[in-house]
Design a protein around this motif. Structure first.
Motif, short mmCIF file in Angstrom:
data_model
loop_
_atom_site.label_atom_id
_atom_site.label_comp_id
_atom_site.label_asym_id
_atom_site.label_seq_id
_atom_site.Cartn_x
_atom_site.Cartn_y
_atom_site.Cartn_z
N ILE A 98 0.87 -1.18 0.00
CA ILE A 98 0.00 0.00 0.00
C ILE A 98 0.90 1.23 0.00
CG2 ILE A 98 -1.76 1.33 1.23
CD1 ILE A 98 -2.68 -1.32 2.51
N ASP A 99 0.78 2.07 -1.03
CA ASP A 99 1.44 3.38 -1.05
C ASP A 99 0.51 4.34 -0.31
OD1 ASP A 99 3.72 2.64 -2.46
OD2 ASP A 99 2.74 2.92 -4.40
N ALA A 100 0.85 4.62 0.93
CA ALA A 100 -0.05 5.35 1.82
C ALA A 100 -0.22 6.81 1.42
CB ALA A 100 0.44 5.26 3.25
N VAL A 101 -1.45 7.26 1.49
CA VAL A 101 -1.80 8.67 1.32
C VAL A 101 -2.05 9.27 2.70
CG1 VAL A 101 -3.50 10.25 0.36
CG2 VAL A 101 -2.78 8.28 -0.95
N SER A 102 -2.64 8.46 3.58
CA SER A 102 -2.98 8.92 4.92
C SER A 102 -2.88 7.75 5.89
CB SER A 102 -4.40 9.48 4.92
OG SER A 102 -4.75 9.95 6.18
N ILE A 103 -2.34 8.02 7.08
CA ILE A 103 -2.20 7.01 8.13
C ILE A 103 -2.60 7.66 9.45
CG2 ILE A 103 -0.60 5.53 9.39
CD1 ILE A 103 1.14 5.46 6.86
N GLY A 104 -3.41 6.97 10.23
CA GLY A 104 -3.80 7.50 11.53
C GLY A 104 -4.12 6.39 12.50
#
Length: 179
Positions: A98-104
């Motif tokens: 997964i090429d992350a755009v957002s992580i939380g």
């Protein structure tokens, strides 16, 4: 572009690592997402299979991930799914990245404290220069016969460049220079 965007909820399985690459900073970690199902016979939730994803974060997101994420923490990751076929030592397998755009953090399972990262600001065009007045000459140090052997007990450097030390009773501080 026809990219597959996914949102995966899971737990961090490996400590995020961080590297400086030619394209900028990059961080990666493994995310474990376990399917849970309701077992009617036992009347309880049970774990089914676990899927593992390699999560890639770039630039500022990479630095923030390394500073904020630890093993075992629940996360919500959104990004582009890439399924790749790989081969090593004659064995082939599929890799889900997964090429992350957002992580939380997953706030349904705990609390988190957000700290905003402020970008570095450029220096002003014309730097401010502090101009000091030239140092005033220090008054001469009188020799005192009442001084104990070995010099003054408590002293202050008063001789500027010469480093002459005067006793506490004899020390006088020069007035500050006007601006």
């Amino acid at each position: 572009m026809n990219e597959t965007l996914v949102t995966v909820v899971g737990n961090v399985a490996t400590q995020p690592d961080y590297r400086e690459a030619v394209n900028g900073a990059v961080s990666r970690f493994r995310l474990a997402a376990t399917v849970r199902r309701w077992d009617r016979g036992r009347e309880e939730w049970t774990d089914a299979y676990t899927s593992f994803y390699t999560v890639w974060a770039w630039r500022a997101l990479a630095a923030n991930v390394v500073a904020s994420v630890s093993i075992g923490e629940p996360l919500v990751v959104q990004g582009r799914l890439r399924i790749q076929e790989r081969e090593r030592d004659g064995k082939r397998w599929l890799s889900a990245d997964i090429d992350a755009v957002s992580i939380g953090h997953d706030l349904a399972r705990g609390t988190s404290a957000f700290r905003r990262v402020s970008p570095a600001r450029p220096l002003p065009i014309e730097p401010v220069r502090m101009v000091a007045a030239p140092p005033e000459p220090a008054p001469p140090v009188p020799e005192s016969p009442s001084e104990p052997a070995g010099g003054p007990v408590a002293g202050v450097v008063t001789g500027g460049e010469t480093g002459v030390v005067a006793g506490a009773a004899e020390a006088s501080l020069p007035a500050p220079a006007p601006l």
